[in-house]
Scaffold this active site. Sequence first.
Site, short mmCIF file in Angstrom:
data_model
loop_
_atom_site.label_atom_id
_atom_site.label_comp_id
_atom_site.label_asym_id
_atom_site.label_seq_id
_atom_site.Cartn_x
_atom_site.Cartn_y
_atom_site.Cartn_z
N SER A 138 -5.64 39.29 59.76
CA SER A 138 -4.79 38.80 60.85
C SER A 138 -3.36 39.21 60.57
O SER A 138 -2.96 39.37 59.41
CB SER A 138 -4.89 37.27 60.94
OG SER A 138 -3.91 36.75 61.81
N TYR A 151 -5.67 28.79 57.43
CA TYR A 151 -6.09 30.02 58.10
C TYR A 151 -5.22 31.19 57.65
O TYR A 151 -5.73 32.24 57.25
CB TYR A 151 -5.98 29.85 59.62
CG TYR A 151 -6.31 31.11 60.39
CD1 TYR A 151 -7.61 31.41 60.74
CD2 TYR A 151 -5.31 32.01 60.76
CE1 TYR A 151 -7.92 32.57 61.44
CE2 TYR A 151 -5.61 33.17 61.45
CZ TYR A 151 -6.91 33.45 61.79
OH TYR A 151 -7.21 34.61 62.47
#
Length: 248
Positions: A138, A151
Site C-alpha cells: 500500500s 494496517y
Amino acid sequence: MKMQGNTILITGGGSGIGEALAHRLHDLGNRVLIAGRRLQALKAAAAGRNQIVPLELDADDPQAVEAFARQVIADNPALNVLVNNAGIMRMEALDRRRDLGNAEATIRTNLLGPIRLTNAFIDHLVNQPDAAIINCTSGLAFVPLVATPTYSATKAALHSYTVSLREALKGKVEVIELAPPAVQTGLTPGQETREGYMPLADFADETLSILSAQPTPPEILVKRVGFLRFAESEGRFAETLAALNPKG
C-alpha cells in the site's frame, strides 16, 4: 513477468483489487485461481469465465494453508504465479487502552498470511518456468494513516519482507511489489464511492499496463501513489504525513 499462459493464484480474489486483477489476467489468456474465505463471493467473481477457479481458503490457519497448498499444486502443477492480495483494514485509536483484537487480526491476515502462503508454495515455484510472486502492499507502507496504524505497519513490514524475498530469489522467482493508492473498493465501509479515491477500473488498467512492461518493474506504482511512495526521498515526509492525517 510473462503476461499470458500462466496459472495464477490470487488471494482475496472475490472482490476489489483481487477480483479486478483476476478478470484482466484471465482475459489476457491465463488460468486464474481465486482464493478467500467467502466462497459465494468467489463464485460470483468467477461467473462467466471458465478459466477462473474459486477456492475457499482461511489464510489465518497455518494448517489450512499447508493443506490448501498441497491440494492446489496437485490439481494445478503448472502454477507459476502467486499474488498475495488478501487484506483487511481496521480503524484503531492509539490514545487509549483498547482491545487488541483488530490489531492481531490485521497482522494475521496482512502479514502472516502472505508469509505463510509464500512459504507453502516456494519449493514449487522455484522449480517453475516464468515464476513470479506479487505482494500487494500500500502507499500507506510509506506514510502511515494514523487511524489505521496496524494496517499501515503491516504493509510497511510486507514491503520490507518483499525486498528481502526479491534478493533471496534473484534468478529463481521474479518478486514484484504492487503498492496501491486509496482505491474505490470495499476495503472499508463506503470506500467504493469515496470521493478522491482512485476508481477501481482505472487502477486495474494502469496496473496491468505497468505490469506488462519488459522488464517488469520491481514495484508497480500507479501515478497516484507517488505522493506517498516518494514522500521521504523527496524530502516532504512531514508535510505528507500532516496532509494525510489532518488535525481536528
